[in-house]
Scaffold this active site. Structure first.
Site, PDB file in Angstrom:
ATOM      1  N   ASP A  16       0.819  -1.218   0.000  1.00  0.00           N
ATOM      2  CA  ASP A  16       0.000   0.000   0.000  1.00  0.00           C
ATOM      3  C   ASP A  16       0.853   1.268   0.000  1.00  0.00           C
ATOM      4  O   ASP A  16       0.672   2.158   0.844  1.00  0.00           O
ATOM      5  CB  ASP A  16      -0.937   0.025   1.218  1.00  0.00           C
ATOM      6  CG  ASP A  16      -1.728  -1.259   1.370  1.00  0.00           C
ATOM      7  OD1 ASP A  16      -2.121  -1.821   0.337  1.00  0.00           O
ATOM      8  OD2 ASP A  16      -1.950  -1.690   2.515  1.00  0.00           O
ATOM      9  N   GLU A 190     -11.189   1.072  -3.789  1.00  0.00           N
ATOM     10  CA  GLU A 190     -10.548   1.498  -2.541  1.00  0.00           C
ATOM     11  C   GLU A 190      -9.287   2.290  -2.861  1.00  0.00           C
ATOM     12  O   GLU A 190      -9.009   2.625  -4.001  1.00  0.00           O
ATOM     13  CB  GLU A 190     -10.220   0.260  -1.694  1.00  0.00           C
ATOM     14  CG  GLU A 190      -9.340  -0.742  -2.419  1.00  0.00           C
ATOM     15  CD  GLU A 190      -9.089  -2.021  -1.641  1.00  0.00           C
ATOM     16  OE1 GLU A 190      -9.027  -1.967  -0.403  1.00  0.00           O
ATOM     17  OE2 GLU A 190      -8.943  -3.079  -2.276  1.00  0.00           O
TER      18      GLU A 190
END
Length: 534
Positions: A16, A190
């Site tokens: 991420d 997302e």
């Protein structure tokens, strides 16, 4: 001169990525989930060579993850720099399985990447993956996924990207929140980031889930509130159509611009072991050059939408990771490579002063605990590696065990442990838990174990080559002796057995002490050696 760098740029569990530049300095923040301290921030001057610079969430007022389930904790941090300050947004996820998600979003700031980092400002709990956008007019906007807990046929629970203004003077969100993007047919929208360029607001999101259908989607609008039109060649980046690419699971990205105007994309990826769909190194961070094309859309510089393993980079000399790292515990600070699980009360887990020159790890709850484990470990960042340590440990009974561990989560670990056998001898056993919920099957290889000399240290080792893991110990004559069967390290991965499809971390190698009697019996470790082997 043009060199070539090989992805990933941050090997081992570093998912991420969020990137920002301040002058000639680049910083990447990555998720740490249940590992403490929270958030890893790496620094580089050339985008090719990176060093760990900070783990900013290091005290109880910022982060306490005791009780957080596996793969909860710090999700998808966002790092930015504006107004002379670093801004770090993060989610502390308290529950993620089932219909509900209990995740709380916070903001901390610092004048420098080394800190001091502030106490957190609470933002919201409407969903995860928050990101802060600093607009050119000085206004600041938070975007995050809104979670929809309702089970509905044909619908996923990723309920769109939510936008709301943040007031830095009042330190709170203000004004209405609104859904600005509901994603594409890939679903599971997302990881949002906003950028402004040539009069357009560009929205970058991750889609398709975090496994092998993962992807990067882009959309744009003239207004920050939308409507957003999707990129004509979407997805911008994915490995879903390239099963032979060594970089799989490509998605969850961010953008940075160099001083010369070149744009680069960082993104997560996974490298499954040959012949498997399992990646025990976890999700890693890779880098791709991208270009803004004549139509105003961003595309990979090499064409298509598949990530490149090797990337040309002018005037850069990539430095290989050292073949061997030896950690000696002669300072009062834990070496930066190591982390522990969940708790801000590090003095309950380890000490570097109680026995000078040693890392003392206190036996706490079991390897299945979500609260307090005596476990200090580092990332496995190579598919061919080894680790060794020397332990002094005198257990009273079978409820006390300590040693060298390969650890993914509470149901997935291989453990070479010193304990006390039924005969009363101090023994060495292999404990393996390689299944997942609901079985959680624990295997103890030869419960009688190898008898060890009392009141003497013992050296322990582990060798990993791709899928195979084998423990060893050093005999009295100095020779290394294998112990236990060859174990499958690929099970210690996101894609391993059972419920693991959906876990998000990677394998760690380290030093552990467990005392389920509650007496806190310590183990002392003299050093730790980690080797990357050809």
């Amino acid at each position: 001169m043009t060199e070539t760098i090989r992805n990933p740029i941050l090997p081992g569990f570093n998912p991420d990525p969020s990137i920002c530049r301040v002058g000639s300095d680049y910083y990447i923040a990555t998720s740490t989930f249940e590992w403490y301290p929270g958030v890893q921030i790496h620094h580089s001057r050339d985008l090719a060579n990176w060093q760990l610079a900070a783990r900013p969430l290091e005290r109880a007022s910022q982060l306490d993850m005791r009780g957080n389930p596996d793969s909860c904790g710090i999700w998808a941090p966002c790092l930015s720099h504006a107004d002379g300050v670093f801004w770090l947004i993060y989610t502390d996820m308290k529950r993620y399985e089932g219909n509900f998600k209990d995740g709380h979003n916070y903001l901390v700031t610092a004048p420098a990447i080394e800190g001091p980092w502030s106490d957190p400002v609470y933002l919201n709990s409407s969903g995860f993956d928050p990101s802060l956008f600093h607009d050119t007019d000085g206004r600041k906007w938070l975007v995050n996924l809104r979670w929809d807990y309702r089970p509905r046929a044909g619908q996923d629970r990723f309920g769109g990207i939510l936008l709301q203004e943040y007031d830095p003077a009042e330190k709170r969100l203000i004004g209405p929140d609104r859904i600005i993007f509901t994603g594409t047919a890939m679903k599971l929208t997302e990881g949002p980031h906003l950028y402004r360029r040539d009069g357009w607001y560009h929205l970058l999101v991750a889609e398709g889930g975090t496994s092998y259908d993962h992807a990067v989607t882009m959309a744009r609008s003239r207004s920050i509130t939308g409507p957003y039109e999707v990129h004509p060649d979407n997805p911008v980046l994915t490995s879903r159509y390239a099963p032979d690419n060594p970089l799989q699971r490509a998605g969850h990205a961010d953008l940075v611009e160099t001083p010369s105007g070149q744009t680069w994309m960082v993104h997560l990826c996974g490298r499954p072991l040959p012949g498997t769909w399992r990646s025990p190194l976890g999700r890693e961070t890779a880098l791709q050059p991208v270009e803004w094309c004549d139509d105003g859309w961003l595309r990979l510089a090499h064409g298509g939408n598949t990530p490149a393993l090797d990337v040309p980079m002018p005037d850069v000399t990539p430095q290989a990771l050292p073949e061997e790292e030896v950690f000696r515990f002669e300072e009062e600070l834990l070496p930066a490579a190591f982390q522990w699980l969940r708790t801000p009360e590090r003095e309950r887990i380890f000490s570097l002063t109680e026995r000078p020159g040693y890392l003392r790890v206190f036996g706490r709850e079991s390897p299945g605990s979500w609260f307090e484990q005596g476990l200090v470990a580092r990332r496995q960042d190579s598919t061919a590696c080894s680790a060794e340590t020397e332990i002094t440990f005198e257990p009273d009974d079978l409820q006390q065990f300590a040693g060298l561990i390969a650890y993914y989560n509470r149901f997935k670990f291989h453990y070479l442990a010193v304990t006390r056998g039924d005969s009363g001898d101090k023994v060495l056993v292999v404990i393996s838990c390689n299944d997942d919920w609901p079985n959680g099957y624990l295997d103890i290889t030869d419960a009688d174990g190898v008898v060890l000399e009392p009141d003497s240290p013992v050296r322990l080792g582990v060798d990993i080559h791709e899928q195979a893991l084998r423990f060893r110990y050093q005999g009295s004559d100095g020779a290394w002796i294998p112990i236990g069967p060859t174990l499958d390290v690929s099970l210690l991965s996101d894609e391993g057995n059972g419920r693991a499809h959906g876990y998000f971390t990677g394998n760690f190698l380290g030093m552990a002490a467990h005392d389920i009697s509650g007496r806190g019996t310590p183990a002392d470790f003299a050093w730790f050696r980690y080797r990357r082997t050809p």
